[in-house]
Design an enzyme around this catalytic site. Structure first.
Site, short mmCIF file in Angstrom:
data_model
loop_
_atom_site.label_atom_id
_atom_site.label_comp_id
_atom_site.label_asym_id
_atom_site.label_seq_id
_atom_site.Cartn_x
_atom_site.Cartn_y
_atom_site.Cartn_z
N HIS A 266 -1.03 -7.90 3.12
CA HIS A 266 -1.06 -8.27 4.45
C HIS A 266 -1.97 -7.89 5.73
CE1 HIS A 266 1.31 -4.83 6.87
NE2 HIS A 266 1.38 -4.49 5.66
N ASN B 76 -5.70 4.30 10.29
CA ASN B 76 -5.02 3.19 11.00
C ASN B 76 -5.04 2.99 12.57
OD1 ASN B 76 -3.43 5.23 9.76
ND2 ASN B 76 -1.71 4.13 10.89
N CYS C 236 3.99 1.93 12.17
CA CYS C 236 5.22 2.72 11.52
C CYS C 236 5.74 3.70 12.32
CB CYS C 236 4.57 3.27 10.06
SG CYS C 236 3.57 2.07 9.16
N SER D 161 -3.61 -3.41 0.33
CA SER D 161 -2.45 -4.08 0.81
C SER D 161 -2.83 -5.55 0.77
CB SER D 161 -2.01 -3.51 2.21
OG SER D 161 -1.25 -4.46 2.93
N ALA E 16 0.75 -1.18 -0.09
CA ALA E 16 0.00 -0.11 -0.03
C ALA E 16 0.84 1.23 0.15
CB ALA E 16 -0.78 0.17 1.31
N THR E 17 2.00 1.22 0.76
CA THR E 17 2.95 2.37 0.56
C THR E 17 3.34 2.69 -0.76
OG1 THR E 17 3.95 2.15 2.96
CG2 THR E 17 5.12 3.43 1.27
#
EC number: 2.8.1.7
Length: 404
Positions: A205, A155, A328, A203, A75-76
């Site tokens: 994961h 998130n 993160c 994403s 996703a990043t």
């Protein structure tokens, strides 16, 4: 019940056993190991077919066309490709971007980079419940605004933004709308046929698939153009070069297929577990839920325990895997920028814990967690002089601390 208990599903999920089993068939000489770009033999054709099936499985979950799915490393990268790709392609139309202060770092840092390149970015402040004020969003629009990037589910605090309404505003003003849906895909029904969303990041994961693979939805009608950020070979219709990791893509596809099948039963189960946890903790004195409880994803609970230092609470809870801030940014001892943006003071922001439940969470684990948190908070507050002063009725906001 096995210890430690994993309650950090928003950081990552274990790979579902069914997914891992399927991935194993795409690695060795006995399986399908070819390069999907090898068009001249069966090994390549089989690999390409496996990728096509996964592309369809991902598109099915979000109501998209499989030709609108571009595979990335996560996703990043999807956020980077969407924001930089659109900004660079459409920069002749304008150089203004709108986003929000509570976005993931993958969006915020990408916007910061574009600022260094001469773009202007407006960072909206959310309301105290974490939601964006639609009137403020409208007011931020300028004639040179080309792109807005707003996440679907946060998130850290799990609040759900109204992407339908924001999308309609963007469409009316001919602004490209990017949504980071990393935390919402598979948890909230998304039908892109009915939403004015142009770009959407996903994403593997965060949905019981493997790490290192993600996808970007790129709308075909009206067609959205992107400038590539990775060059070489022109894979993925020129938007993202590089040999496709078939085993990871197959894993992501299977994970999305399972989510689509089980979402209707799994999400109410997770909501019941989350509510059980909330009901067990809400009677502890001086606890505050961060973010709207009404517009919130069913798996997230973010609570501040006043007069308890979040880091020490996490140490006291070493049998439970939780986080303060997101994975993160939790390595830095700064208080969460998301909670600061909601207007929380440093103390409350520092005392927050994020609990996120998932597919393997049980009621027994939740009950154990409730008891452990209660006793840990009680113990840590007994050690706190601030708690004593608060209990004695001292107005904490009026205390002046002297520097030593």
């Amino acid at each position: 019940m096995k210890l430690p208990i994993y309650l950090d599903y928003a950081a990552t999920c274990p790979v579902d056993e069914r997914v891992a089993e399927k991935m194993m068939n795409y690695l060795t000489i006995d399986g399908v190991f070819g390069n999907p770009a090898s068009r001249s033999h069966k090994f390549g054709w089989q690999a390409e077919e496996a990728v096509d099936i996964a592309r369809n499985q991902i598109a099915d979950l979000i109501g998209a066309d499989s030709r609108e799915i571009v595979f990335t490393s996560g996703a990043t990268e999807s956020d980077n490709l969407a924001i930089k790709g659109a900004a660079h392609f459409y920069q002749t139309k304008g150089k203004h971007i709108i986003t929000c202060k509570t976005e993931h770092k993958a969006v915020l840092d990408t916007c910061r980079q574009l600022e260094r390149e001469g773009f202007e970015v407006t960072y909206l402040s959310p309301k105290c419940d974490g939601l964006i004020d639609l009137d403020e969003f409208k007011a931020a629009i300028r004639p040179d605004t080309i792109l807005a990037s707003i996440m679907h589910v946060n998130n850290e605090i799990g609040v759900i933004q109204d992407i339908r309404a924001i999308g309609e505003i963007c469409r009316a003003h001919k602004i490209i709308f990017h949504v980071d849906a990393t935390q919402s895909v598979g948890k909230i029904a998304i039908n892109l046929a009915e939403l004015s969303v142009d770009l959407l990041s996903m994403s593997g994961h965060k949905l019981y698939g493997p790490k290192g693979v993600g996808a970007l939805y790129v709308r075909r009608k009206p067609r959205i153009r992107l400038e590539a950020i990775i060059h070489g070979g022109g894979h993925e219709r020129g938007m993202r070069s590089g040999t496709l990791p078939v085993h990871q893509i197959v894993g992501m596809g299977e994970a999305y297929r399972i989510c689509k099948e089980e979402m209707a039963t799994e999400m109410p189960r997770l909501k019941a577990l989350r509510d059980r946890l909330y009901n067990g903790l809400k009677d502890i004195e001086e606890t505050y839920v961060n973010g709207s409880m009404e517009h919130r994803v069913d798996s997230n609970l973010n609570i501040s325990f006043n007069y308890v230092e979040g880091e020490s609470l996490m140490m006291a809870l070493r049998d439970i895997a939780v986080s303060s801030g997101s994975a993160c940014t939790s390595a830095s001892l700064e208080p969460s920028y998301v909670l600061r943006a909601l207007g929380l003071n440093d103390e409350l922001a520092h005392s927050s814990i994020r609990f996120t439940v998932g597919r393997y969470t049980t009621e027994e684990e939740i009950d154990y967690t409730i008891e452990l948190v209660k006793s840990a908070v009680k113990k840590l507050r007994e050690l706190s002089p601030l708690w004593d002063m608060f209990k004695e009725g001292v107005d904490m906001s009026k205390i002046e601390w002297s520097a030593h």
